[in-house]
Design a protein around this motif. Structure first.
Motif, PDB file in Angstrom:
ATOM      1  N   ALA A   1     -10.610  -0.537   1.372  1.00 14.91           N
ATOM      2  CA  ALA A   1     -10.396   0.382   0.243  1.00 14.91           C
ATOM      3  C   ALA A   1     -10.272   1.823   0.746  1.00 14.91           C
ATOM      4  O   ALA A   1      -9.433   2.590   0.252  1.00 14.91           O
ATOM      5  CB  ALA A   1     -11.533   0.250  -0.765  1.00 14.91           C
ATOM      6  N   ARG A   2     -11.091   2.175   1.744  1.00 15.17           N
ATOM      7  CA  ARG A   2     -11.038   3.538   2.291  1.00 15.17           C
ATOM      8  C   ARG A   2      -9.697   3.784   2.975  1.00 15.17           C
ATOM      9  O   ARG A   2      -9.086   4.856   2.819  1.00 15.17           O
ATOM     10  CB  ARG A   2     -12.201   3.739   3.268  1.00 15.17           C
ATOM     11  N   VAL A   3      -9.194   2.796   3.706  1.00 20.97           N
ATOM     12  CA  VAL A   3      -7.891   2.928   4.373  1.00 20.97           C
ATOM     13  C   VAL A   3      -6.785   3.048   3.330  1.00 20.97           C
ATOM     14  O   VAL A   3      -5.884   3.892   3.444  1.00 20.97           O
ATOM     15  CB  VAL A   3      -7.633   1.748   5.333  1.00 20.97           C
ATOM     16  N   LEU A   4      -6.828   2.228   2.286  1.00 24.34           N
ATOM     17  CA  LEU A   4      -5.814   2.294   1.228  1.00 24.34           C
ATOM     18  C   LEU A   4      -5.832   3.648   0.524  1.00 24.34           C
ATOM     19  O   LEU A   4      -4.781   4.198   0.188  1.00 24.34           O
ATOM     20  CB  LEU A   4      -6.030   1.172   0.209  1.00 24.34           C
ATOM     21  N   ARG A   5      -7.030   4.195   0.283  1.00 26.37           N
ATOM     22  CA  ARG A   5      -7.117   5.512  -0.364  1.00 26.37           C
ATOM     23  C   ARG A   5      -6.554   6.613   0.536  1.00 26.37           C
ATOM     24  O   ARG A   5      -5.983   7.579   0.068  1.00 26.37           O
ATOM     25  CB  ARG A   5      -8.571   5.841  -0.727  1.00 26.37           C
ATOM     26  N   ARG A   6      -6.733   6.439   1.830  1.00 31.30           N
ATOM     27  CA  ARG A   6      -6.258   7.456   2.766  1.00 31.30           C
ATOM     28  C   ARG A   6      -4.744   7.398   2.950  1.00 31.30           C
ATOM     29  O   ARG A   6      -4.099   8.418   3.184  1.00 31.30           O
ATOM     30  CB  ARG A   6      -6.958   7.271   4.108  1.00 31.30           C
ATOM     31  N   PHE A   7      -4.153   6.207   2.860  1.00 27.86           N
ATOM     32  CA  PHE A   7      -2.722   6.024   3.073  1.00 27.86           C
ATOM     33  C   PHE A   7      -2.108   5.236   1.923  1.00 27.86           C
ATOM     34  O   PHE A   7      -1.516   4.167   2.132  1.00 27.86           O
ATOM     35  CB  PHE A   7      -2.478   5.288   4.399  1.00 27.86           C
ATOM     36  N   PRO A   8      -2.172   5.749   0.690  1.00 28.68           N
ATOM     37  CA  PRO A   8      -1.690   4.967  -0.457  1.00 28.68           C
ATOM     38  C   PRO A   8      -0.178   4.729  -0.436  1.00 28.68           C
ATOM     39  O   PRO A   8       0.266   3.630  -0.776  1.00 28.68           O
ATOM     40  CB  PRO A   8      -2.101   5.810  -1.656  1.00 28.68           C
ATOM     41  N   LEU A   9       0.588   5.721  -0.035  1.00 29.90           N
ATOM     42  CA  LEU A   9       2.040   5.545  -0.048  1.00 29.90           C
ATOM     43  C   LEU A   9       2.485   4.515   0.986  1.00 29.90           C
ATOM     44  O   LEU A   9       3.334   3.661   0.703  1.00 29.90           O
ATOM     45  CB  LEU A   9       2.744   6.888   0.188  1.00 29.90           C
ATOM     46  N   GLU A  10       1.895   4.588   2.164  1.00 30.66           N
ATOM     47  CA  GLU A  10       2.237   3.627   3.204  1.00 30.66           C
ATOM     48  C   GLU A  10       1.831   2.204   2.804  1.00 30.66           C
ATOM     49  O   GLU A  10       2.481   1.241   3.191  1.00 30.66           O
ATOM     50  CB  GLU A  10       1.532   3.988   4.524  1.00 30.66           C
ATOM     51  N   ALA A  11       0.763   2.095   2.012  1.00 27.43           N
ATOM     52  CA  ALA A  11       0.265   0.785   1.587  1.00 27.43           C
ATOM     53  C   ALA A  11       0.952   0.293   0.314  1.00 27.43           C
ATOM     54  O   ALA A  11       0.751  -0.853  -0.096  1.00 27.43           O
ATOM     55  CB  ALA A  11      -1.245   0.856   1.355  1.00 27.43           C
ATOM     56  N   GLY A  12       1.723   1.165  -0.315  1.00 24.56           N
ATOM     57  CA  GLY A  12       2.417   0.774  -1.536  1.00 24.56           C
ATOM     58  C   GLY A  12       1.499   0.702  -2.755  1.00 24.56           C
ATOM     59  O   GLY A  12       1.741  -0.102  -3.653  1.00 24.56           O
ATOM     60  N   VAL A  13       0.470   1.539  -2.787  1.00 27.12           N
ATOM     61  CA  VAL A  13      -0.414   1.595  -3.956  1.00 27.12           C
ATOM     62  C   VAL A  13      -0.359   3.003  -4.533  1.00 27.12           C
ATOM     63  O   VAL A  13       0.029   3.958  -3.864  1.00 27.12           O
ATOM     64  CB  VAL A  13      -1.876   1.200  -3.608  1.00 27.12           C
ATOM     65  N   PHE A  14      -0.749   3.119  -5.781  1.00 24.61           N
ATOM     66  CA  PHE A  14      -0.741   4.433  -6.428  1.00 24.61           C
ATOM     67  C   PHE A  14      -1.874   5.297  -5.885  1.00 24.61           C
ATOM     68  O   PHE A  14      -3.008   4.825  -5.782  1.00 24.61           O
ATOM     69  CB  PHE A  14      -0.898   4.291  -7.945  1.00 24.61           C
ATOM     70  N   PRO A  15      -1.573   6.572  -5.561  1.00 30.88           N
ATOM     71  CA  PRO A  15      -2.650   7.469  -5.131  1.00 30.88           C
ATOM     72  C   PRO A  15      -3.701   7.576  -6.245  1.00 30.88           C
ATOM     73  O   PRO A  15      -3.385   7.576  -7.418  1.00 30.88           O
ATOM     74  CB  PRO A  15      -1.932   8.807  -4.924  1.00 30.88           C
ATOM     75  N   GLY A  16      -4.953   7.605  -5.844  1.00 30.44           N
ATOM     76  CA  GLY A  16      -6.035   7.721  -6.817  1.00 30.44           C
ATOM     77  C   GLY A  16      -6.425   6.407  -7.470  1.00 30.44           C
ATOM     78  O   GLY A  16      -7.157   6.395  -8.450  1.00 30.44           O
ATOM     79  N   PHE A  17      -5.913   5.279  -6.945  1.00 27.36           N
ATOM     80  CA  PHE A  17      -6.245   3.989  -7.536  1.00 27.36           C
ATOM     81  C   PHE A  17      -7.751   3.732  -7.453  1.00 27.36           C
ATOM     82  O   PHE A  17      -8.456   4.359  -6.662  1.00 27.36           O
ATOM     83  CB  PHE A  17      -5.504   2.860  -6.823  1.00 27.36           C
ATOM     84  N   THR A  18      -8.239   2.843  -8.279  1.00 23.24           N
ATOM     85  CA  THR A  18      -9.626   2.372  -8.177  1.00 23.24           C
ATOM     86  C   THR A  18      -9.615   0.858  -8.110  1.00 23.24           C
ATOM     87  O   THR A  18      -8.720   0.213  -8.675  1.00 23.24           O
ATOM     88  CB  THR A  18     -10.494   2.823  -9.380  1.00 23.24           C
TER      89      THR A  18
END
Length: 170
Positions: free
Chosen positions: A141-158
């Protein structure tokens, strides 16, 4: 069949080898066999000054990842207990503990080594963000929050909570 003292000595030697900071190891063992002890010993050895005098690792440079929150909490609790005990231990018992942990002679530890070991508790407590002992889930989750665009998730997701996932599933 080997006697209990031989088995204990062999197990202790294997645990010390697995806790060696310079080695890359994979630990797989049954519940209650000492995996958490080995991991705590490894982290403590990483933090301690090295035998050649080089400083140990900084607390914020170490990351421990485990499967469950309970395991992460247990590891953190045991590590702080160990470091806390060292911070108030008399010289000779501390020398003995460090020698056992690192597989060195008691006479190898001078007053400065003991002072460094005693300071680890305060250093770990004062580390911004604390020692990082976390679950695989929290790490991801910490990695996804740090790199949301690269992971294809919305920034600020929960992340969805377990009860919310259960409700959606049903």
């Amino acid at each position: 069949m080997a006697d209990i003292d031989t088995l204990l000595a062999e197990t202790t030697a294997k645990q010390r080898a697995a806790a060696e900071p310079d080695a890359s190891v994979w630990v797989a063992a049954n519940a209650g066999s000492g995996k958490t002890k080995v991991l705590i010993d490894r982290v403590a050895r990483l933090l301690l000054r090295r035998p050649d005098g080089r400083p140990g690792a900084k607390p914020d440079s170490i990351l421990c990842i485990t499967y469950t929150k309970a395991a992460a909490s247990e590891m953190l609790s045991r590590l702080f207990k160990t470091l806390g005990q060292w911070s108030v231990m008399e010289d000779e018992p501390l020398r003995k503990k460090l020698a056992q942990l690192q597989g060195r002679k008691i006479s190898d530890y001078n007053a400065e080594d003991l002072q460094v070991a005693r300071a680890l508790f305060a250093n770990a407590l004062e580390t911004p963000g604390g020692l990082r002992i976390e679950t695989i889930h929290a790490f991801c989750a910490r990695v996804l929050r740090r790199f949301p665009l690269e992971a294809g998730v919305f920034p600020g997701f929960t992340e969805i909570e377990e009860d919310e996932a259960f409700a959606l599933w049903n």
